[in-house]
Design a protein around this motif. Structure first.
Motif, short mmCIF file in Angstrom:
data_model
loop_
_atom_site.label_atom_id
_atom_site.label_comp_id
_atom_site.label_asym_id
_atom_site.label_seq_id
_atom_site.Cartn_x
_atom_site.Cartn_y
_atom_site.Cartn_z
N HIS A 1 0.86 -1.18 0.00
CA HIS A 1 0.00 0.00 0.00
C HIS A 1 0.90 1.23 0.00
CE1 HIS A 1 -3.40 2.51 0.30
NE2 HIS A 1 -4.22 1.56 0.67
N THR B 1 0.78 -4.25 8.33
CA THR B 1 2.15 -4.27 8.88
C THR B 1 2.21 -4.94 10.26
OG1 THR B 1 2.83 -2.40 7.54
CG2 THR B 1 4.12 -2.81 9.54
N PRO C 1 0.81 -4.78 2.91
CA PRO C 1 1.34 -3.92 3.98
C PRO C 1 1.79 -2.59 3.38
CG PRO C 1 3.00 -5.51 3.34
CD PRO C 1 1.75 -5.86 2.57
C1 LIG Z 1 -7.24 -1.27 3.00
C2 LIG Z 1 -5.85 -1.18 3.52
N1 LIG Z 1 -4.93 -2.07 3.08
C3 LIG Z 1 -3.66 -2.04 3.51
C4 LIG Z 1 -3.23 -1.08 4.43
C5 LIG Z 1 -1.80 -1.05 4.89
O1 LIG Z 1 -1.70 -1.44 6.22
P1 LIG Z 1 -0.49 -1.04 7.19
O2 LIG Z 1 -0.52 0.45 7.32
O3 LIG Z 1 -0.78 -1.77 8.45
O4 LIG Z 1 0.74 -1.46 6.56
C6 LIG Z 1 -4.16 -0.15 4.92
C7 LIG Z 1 -3.76 0.86 5.91
O5 LIG Z 1 -4.48 1.65 6.40
C8 LIG Z 1 -5.50 -0.20 4.45
O6 LIG Z 1 -6.43 0.68 4.88
#
Ligand SMILES: Cc1ncc(COP(=O)(O)O)c(C=O)c1O
Length: 363
Positions: free
Chosen positions: A39, A213, A230
């Motif tokens: 992401h 993450t 992540p």
């Molecule tokens: C739909 C979605 N996917 C993936 C992520 C990425 O997650 P992280 O910030 O825990 O890496 C987010 C983060 O907000 C999200 O909203």
């Protein structure tokens, strides 16, 4: 240029740490046969998206249509919009993006999916769809079981779109403590049952997209998941440290500030909510806005827009006016959105300057 020559406040990215984070995650995904679709909400910089792709990412994820436009510059061929796209203006723009890269959108209703199909048909493009499932965060997504099945049955009937699978975001699981691992157990069963129910009814998803993450290193323990998204892992932050997914030594991003006022037991740094965002820690009730590197015991406990209030345990004398203070932020993604550019550093020297091209891309 040495970092001491930079003006403050400034986000510094330690490139050795960032590259280690990227490589470690790419290697983990490869080892476990997981498609990695990072992401990009964390870095918002196409050059870093390109690095993720070069290290083997299958594609990139974004939340917004305008972020998708920005990320095209990374050379991405496969983009997931992990957010419901609603509104004619967004759909028209996204169909333009779909002429340059494969676009997939996560949707949780036919009310969202139908206009996507109509816009794709009118533009003569095909758009992929993932059925979004609520796996416990209670944000977006239909319930697993019959609601998910009904959604998928509706999606496969739409023109100009292709149903590709299921997406969920396990953002309700904040860490890998005993409680977190028990929640992960529940998630594992829920995903197995949901995907089993779809398969039993003749709908085998090509993609089951999950991952975050905090749960990064547990992703392979949810057997149905074959794609992870992540975002924060590229830099990490205090939330990631507290989640147990990394140590302080894995935090690539710090915000460098300057001490602008000193009083007994207190200093003011030149960064407040406009520099750090007001995000509190996600899995702690502690009221702090970042960790001051090299000053354990100090507490960055309050902010105005331009003032950061730091309480000192060691009394006056610990800091002087003009001292540089580096802070590990609670939540790096929102801080990135506040800065026009960030600096890549190696061994105290600035070796990269990146414009945060995806900042402020809200539509
Ligand atoms: C739909 C979605 N996917 C993936 C992520 C990425 O997650 P992280 O910030 O825990 O890496 C987010 C983060 O907000 C999200 O909203």
């Amino acid at each position: 240029m040495h970092i001491s020559e930079l003006d403050t406040p400034a986000i510094l990215i330690d490139l050795d740490i960032m590259e280690r984070n990227l490589q470690r995650t790419a290697e983990y995904a490869r080892t476990h046969g997981l498609r990695l679709r990072p992401h990009t909400k964390t870095h918002k910089i196409p050059a870093l998206g390109r690095q993720q792709l070069e290290l083997g990412a299958a594609g990139l994820s974004v939340a917004k249509t305008t972020e998708a436009e920005v990320m095209l510059c990374s050379g991405v061929r496969d983009l997931l919009v992990a957010y419901p796209v609603v509104g004619r203006q967004k759909l028209e723009r996204l169909c333009q993006v779909a002429r340059k890269a494969d676009v997939t959108i996560a949707v949780d209703s036919l009310a969202v999916a139908r206009p996507i199909a109509e816009a794709a048909q009118a533009a003569g493009v095909e758009i992929g769809l993932l059925a979004e499932m609520d796996a416990g965060l209670h944000r977006v997504g239909v319930l697993p079981g019959n609601d998910l099945l009904t959604l998928v049955q509706g999606l496969v009937r739409l023109p100009a779109v292709r149903w590709k699978g299921v997406a969920f975001y396990p953002g309700h699981i904040k860490d890998t403590s005993e409680t977190g691992l028990a929640e992960l157990d529940v998630l594992r069963r829920l995903v197995a049952e949901a995907i089993g129910h779809l398969r039993k009814n003749g709908f085998a998803p090509e993609i089951v997209s999950g991952g975050s993450t905090p749960l990064l290193w547990e992703s392979h323990t949810v057997p149905e998941v074959n794609e992870i998204r992540p975002g924060t892992y590229i830099f990490n932050d205090r939330n990631t440290v507290l989640s147990g997914a990394c140590t302080r030594e894995d935090c690539a991003a710090t915000i460098m500030t300057t001490v602008v006022s000193v009083a007994p037991g207190r200093v003011i740094i030149d960064g407040g909510s406009k520099t750090f965002s007001s995000d509190r820690l996600s899995n702690s009730t502690e009221v702090t806005f970042g960790e001051i590197e090299g000053h354990p015991g100090s507490s960055f406990h309050k902010m105005n827009e331009e003032h950061g209030f730091v309480k000192l345990p060691n009394g006056p004398g610990e800091f002087n006016i003009g001292d540089r203070v580096r802070v590990i932020p609670n939540h790096i993604c929102v801080a990135m959105n506040l800065h026009e550019q960030v600096y890549g550093i190696r061994g105290g020297r600035v070796v990269e300057t990146w414009r945060v091209e995806g900042r402020g891309k809200l539509q």
